[in-house]
Design an enzyme around this catalytic site. Structure first.
Site, PDB file in Angstrom:
ATOM      1  N   ARG B  72       0.856  -1.186   0.000  1.00 49.59           N
ATOM      2  CA  ARG B  72       0.000   0.000   0.000  1.00 49.59           C
ATOM      3  C   ARG B  72       0.894   1.238   0.000  1.00 49.59           C
ATOM      4  O   ARG B  72       1.840   1.324   0.777  1.00 49.59           O
ATOM      5  CB  ARG B  72      -0.878  -0.020   1.254  1.00 49.59           C
ATOM      6  N   ARG B 181      -2.461  -0.081  18.138  1.00 49.51           N
ATOM      7  CA  ARG B 181      -3.158  -0.693  17.001  1.00 49.51           C
ATOM      8  C   ARG B 181      -3.095   0.291  15.839  1.00 49.51           C
ATOM      9  O   ARG B 181      -2.564   1.395  15.964  1.00 49.51           O
ATOM     10  CB  ARG B 181      -4.630  -0.972  17.410  1.00 49.51           C
ATOM     11  N   LYS B 182      -3.699  -0.080  14.726  1.00 48.51           N
ATOM     12  CA  LYS B 182      -3.747   0.815  13.573  1.00 48.51           C
ATOM     13  C   LYS B 182      -4.372   2.152  13.966  1.00 48.51           C
ATOM     14  O   LYS B 182      -5.191   2.215  14.897  1.00 48.51           O
ATOM     15  CB  LYS B 182      -4.524   0.178  12.426  1.00 48.51           C
ATOM     16  N   GLY B 438     -15.807  -9.008   1.590  1.00 51.85           N
ATOM     17  CA  GLY B 438     -15.640 -10.458   1.550  1.00 51.85           C
ATOM     18  C   GLY B 438     -15.521 -11.121   2.903  1.00 51.85           C
ATOM     19  O   GLY B 438     -15.401 -12.344   2.993  1.00 51.85           O
ATOM     20  N   CYS B 443     -12.793  -3.464   4.992  1.00 56.89           N
ATOM     21  CA  CYS B 443     -11.989  -2.701   4.038  1.00 56.89           C
ATOM     22  C   CYS B 443     -12.876  -2.019   2.999  1.00 56.89           C
ATOM     23  O   CYS B 443     -12.515  -0.980   2.467  1.00 56.89           O
ATOM     24  CB  CYS B 443     -10.973  -3.622   3.371  1.00 56.89           C
ATOM     25  N   GLY B 444     -14.010  -2.600   2.708  1.00 58.76           N
ATOM     26  CA  GLY B 444     -14.928  -1.995   1.736  1.00 58.76           C
ATOM     27  C   GLY B 444     -15.978  -1.120   2.399  1.00 58.76           C
ATOM     28  O   GLY B 444     -16.941  -0.710   1.752  1.00 58.76           O
TER      29      GLY B 444
END
Lengths: 78, 538
Positions: B72, B181-182, B438, B443-444
């Site tokens: 990324r 974390r992120k 999915g 993420c979507g």
């Protein structure tokens, strides 16, 4: 590096013909094996084999991590 | 390797395993190891603990785990130059099987990279002023922003210098490379919430306040937003931040996260958990104790939500100049197409390209005299359309099983073909946002869609079949996440099912009523009744 040898902790949902929804958690290396293991566990869980209306795989997590798991919501306990 | 920091939490025996990995070797140190060792000695030389640290270099193993990687690349604020775009295109062509994805956080992703290519890619990115570093991992990631910054008639301030300052401050800053974390930052002065403030860990939105008799344009601050399996809308702090205070406030919030965030369980580590426990008032007090007093909140300048969409040719803030919002179906393009976008940016615009959090792009600064010719460019007519059809234009998708190890179903091509089917089947003049994911991770950004589709696998007499759970009514206009219906639809029925569901909405809606508001008005039980009637055997 070996290809796809990682195991996953799978979460599946089985809708029985009687209307009940059962959640089944199994370890497997592939999606296909997850379904087979889930069905085997359902058989082991019951005397009369459950009549499954629909079986779905809804989530998978890498099994190698310590503490990996799922929360399964059921009915309210009072 | 840089000198190791002595973090105060290091003595805590209850830390999760990843925390010990980070203490043993900082995530950023893996970059040097990749360059000096792994890229020379190959994939078999990678130590398993370093595989986790690859994220700090912006790299994940892709599916199947056979030695290929996803990378990324940060596009701060979603603005890049044509020169940078060409460098990205060349990397995709040379190393990434000709594939470029625009992400829902305005970054760019490659797939199919080998470890041997990584050092060279780092160099190529650096030569263009780009970086993949800290695009993943427990650190400040890609900074989301307004891709129209500087030219936007709907912005109250040009945020480009502030985004650049934030990027300069956080990127490779070892004070913040070991967060629990992120950590996702968003900053925009667009009054239509172009940077999706409420789903970021830290967000700045436009505000104004009269201070000492003078009206000051600045920001309000939001903390703790995030999606994933446990979505949470960011909470607003009662503070007003002047533009020159943004970096100080961002550093303060990030310090609080670093020092007080939870490190015992990775599933309970994002900033949202600390914010939920403290509440916005205590968070503000702790912040001001750390960085000093801030002005109380002013007047919020946010008005509605544009969803991150900018299709068409529009006037800019500067008279005589226009920007062009283009559709990139589900964010996927090839290297040649990205190179072509760079040419269009140079030939018609000022050489800058915007990446949108809807996986689309835009070309900036087109003089009025060139607009007509731009509209007729084959790439604009045939591929990256100015006015895409309703469903293709408002479809978002995660990576899916094609490359993601956690996904259960394929999503990219599925979403594209589903949207195409709906465009061929239902005539709808107003946007309807459909997001496909999915797995339960997000993420979507399934939760903010009008209609969210979350993948599962169903066993049938013909074997395993991909299926989707249906969620309805998500929005950031009056922020709320979409809610699940009792329906799991196999892919063979998904298109016709959605066509019928949307047709019912079309017949039943009030004038101009978006789908999320329709769901709000008629109620979930009404939508469920519609679903049941569609699914009823004939």
């Amino acid at each position: 590096m070996a290809e796809e040898t990682e195991s996953y902790l799978y979460k599946l949902e089985a809708v029985l013909e009687e209307g009940r929804l059962l959640t089944v958690v199994v370890i497997a290396k592939t999606d296909e094996r997850a379904f087979t293991s889930a069905e085997n566990n359902l058989l082991r869980h019951t005397i009369v084999p459950p009549r499954i209306k629909e079986m779905s795989l809804v989530e998978k997590k890498p099994f190698g991590r310590q503490g990996v798991g799922y929360v399964v919501e059921t009915s309210t306990f009072t | 390797m840089a000198e190791r920091k002595q973090w105060k939490w290091a003595a805590d025996p209850s830390l999760n395993k990843m925390e010990f990995t980070k203490l043993e070797k900082d995530g950023l140190d893996v970059i040097e190891t990749i360059v000096n060792t792994y890229s020379k000695e190959g994939v078999s030389s990678i130590e398993s603990s370093d595989m986790d640290r690859f994220k700090w270099a912006g790299i994940y193993q892709q599916r199947p785990k056979n030695g290929h990687f996803m990378m990324r690349v940060r596009i701060p604020g979603g603005i890049l130059s044509s020169e940078q775009a060409r460098v990205l295109a060349n990397i995709a062509e040379d190393c990434g099987r000709d594939l470029v994805d625009v992400t829902t956080r305005q970054a760019v992703q490659f797939h199919w990279l080998t470890v041997e290519s990584l050092a060279d890619i780092f160099d190529r990115l650096a030569s263009a002023g780009l970086s993949s570093f800290e695009a993943c991992g427990d650190c400040p990631r890609q900074i989301m922003g307004n891709p129209l910054a500087g030219i936007d008639p709907h912005e109250v301030l040009d945020t480009r210098p502030i985004v650049a300052e934030l990027e300069k401050f956080f990127l490779l800053n070892r004070d913040f490379s070991n967060l629990p974390r992120k950590y996702k930052i968003s900053l925009s002065a667009n009054i239509h919430n172009a940077a999706h403030a409420q789903i970021n860990d830290l967000a700045f939105t436009p505000a104004k306040k009269v201070i000492a008799g003078e009206e000051v344009i600045g920001f309000h601050v939001w903390v703790g937003g995030g999606l994933s399996a446990k979505p949470y809308l960011a909470k607003q702090l009662d503070v007003f931040v002047r533009p020159e205070e943004v970096v100080k406030v961002a550093a303060g919030v990030t310090t609080l996260f670093r020092d007080f965030g939870y490190r015992q369980k990775r599933t309970h580590a994002r900033l949202k958990f600390l914010v939920a426990d403290w509440g916005p008032e205590k968070f503000k007090e702790q912040l001001m104790e750390l960085i000093g007093e801030l002005e109380p909140g002013g007047i919020d300048l946010t008005s509605g939500w544009n969803g991150g969409y900018f299709y068409g040719i529009h006037e800019q803030r500067q008279a005589g100049l226009y920007y062009a919002g283009l559709s990139v179906p589900v964010g996927r393009m090839n290297a040649g197409e990205l190179t072509e976008l760079a040419r269009l940016a140079d030939e018609y615009g000022d050489g800058t390209i915007g990446t949108c959090n809807t996986q689309n792009v835009l070309i900036r600064n087109i003089p009025e005299a060139k607009v007509a010719a731009f509209r007729n460019e084959p790439m604009i007519v045939n591929r990256f359309k100015l006015q895409p059809n309703t469903f293709v234009g408002y479809a978002v998708s995660c990576t899916g099983t094609e490359y993601c190890n956690l996904a259960i179903v394929e999503t990219k091509e599925r979403m594209r073909s589903l949207a195409q089917f709906l465009d061929d089947t239902v005539v709808l003049e107003t946007p309807l946002r459909i997001h496909m994911i999915g797995c339960p991770n997000s993420c979507g950004q399934r939760q903010i869609a009008d209609i969210g589709l979350q993948g599962s696998l169903v066993k049938t007499s013909n074997g395993m079949v991909e299926a989707f759970d249906i969620y309805v009514g998500g929005t950031l206009e009056e922020p709320q996440f979409n809610r699940k219906l009792n329906a799991r639809i196999t892919v063979d029925r998904l298109g016709p099912f959605l066509a019928q569901l949307i047709t019912l909405y079309k017949a039943d809606r009030q004038e101009g009523e978006p789908y999320w508001r329709y769901v709000e008005r008629v109620g979930l039980s009404h939508i469920q009744a519609q679903v049941d009637s569609i699914l009823q055997p004939a």
